[in-house]
Design a protein around this motif. Structure first.
Motif, short mmCIF file in Angstrom:
data_model
loop_
_atom_site.label_atom_id
_atom_site.label_comp_id
_atom_site.label_asym_id
_atom_site.label_seq_id
_atom_site.Cartn_x
_atom_site.Cartn_y
_atom_site.Cartn_z
N TYR A 46 -12.50 51.25 0.81
CA TYR A 46 -13.42 50.38 0.07
C TYR A 46 -12.61 49.48 -0.85
O TYR A 46 -11.65 49.91 -1.47
CB TYR A 46 -14.40 51.21 -0.76
CG TYR A 46 -15.24 52.12 0.08
CD1 TYR A 46 -16.35 51.64 0.77
CD2 TYR A 46 -14.93 53.47 0.20
CE1 TYR A 46 -17.12 52.48 1.55
CE2 TYR A 46 -15.69 54.31 0.98
CZ TYR A 46 -16.79 53.81 1.66
OH TYR A 46 -17.54 54.64 2.44
N ASP A 62 -17.08 45.06 -1.92
CA ASP A 62 -17.15 43.76 -1.25
C ASP A 62 -18.26 43.70 -0.19
O ASP A 62 -18.68 42.62 0.20
CB ASP A 62 -15.81 43.41 -0.61
CG ASP A 62 -14.74 43.07 -1.64
OD1 ASP A 62 -15.09 42.82 -2.82
OD2 ASP A 62 -13.55 43.05 -1.26
N THR A 63 -18.75 44.84 0.26
CA THR A 63 -19.84 44.87 1.25
C THR A 63 -21.21 44.85 0.60
O THR A 63 -22.22 44.81 1.28
CB THR A 63 -19.74 46.12 2.15
OG1 THR A 63 -19.94 47.29 1.34
CG2 THR A 63 -18.41 46.19 2.86
#
Length: 87
Positions: A46, A62-63
């Motif tokens: 992550y 970031d997702t």
């Protein structure tokens, strides 16, 4: 970010590597307010940004995933995990 487009360095004492006792989870808090989380053999599982206010930390992966935690007595409590500073 500053007016010149440069990222401001973190202004807290928690920059560095935080690990679970078995080292299966490792959070590296970078001085540019970014983090890298490793899980098991996945060194960059992550990536995202973080912000520390006092002893509380907020994460934005970031997702789009979000999480938070708290620092107490030089221990990071995050998502049911206990992480210790790696010296």
């Amino acid at each position: 970010m500053s007016d010149t487009g440069e990222k401001k360095p973190a202004s807290h004492p928690y920059v560095g590597l935080w690990v679970t006792k078995d080292r299966s989870v490792r959070h590296e808090l970078l001085p540019d307010n970014r983090y890298v989380e490793a899980r098991g053999n996945r060194e960059r599982a992550y990536l995202g940004r973080y912000e520390v206010t006092g002893t509380h930390i907020e994460y934005w992966d970031d997702t789009g995933f979000t999480a938070d935690g708290d620092f107490r007595d030089d221990i990071l409590y995050h998502g049911g995990m206990v992480l210790h500073r790696e010296r």
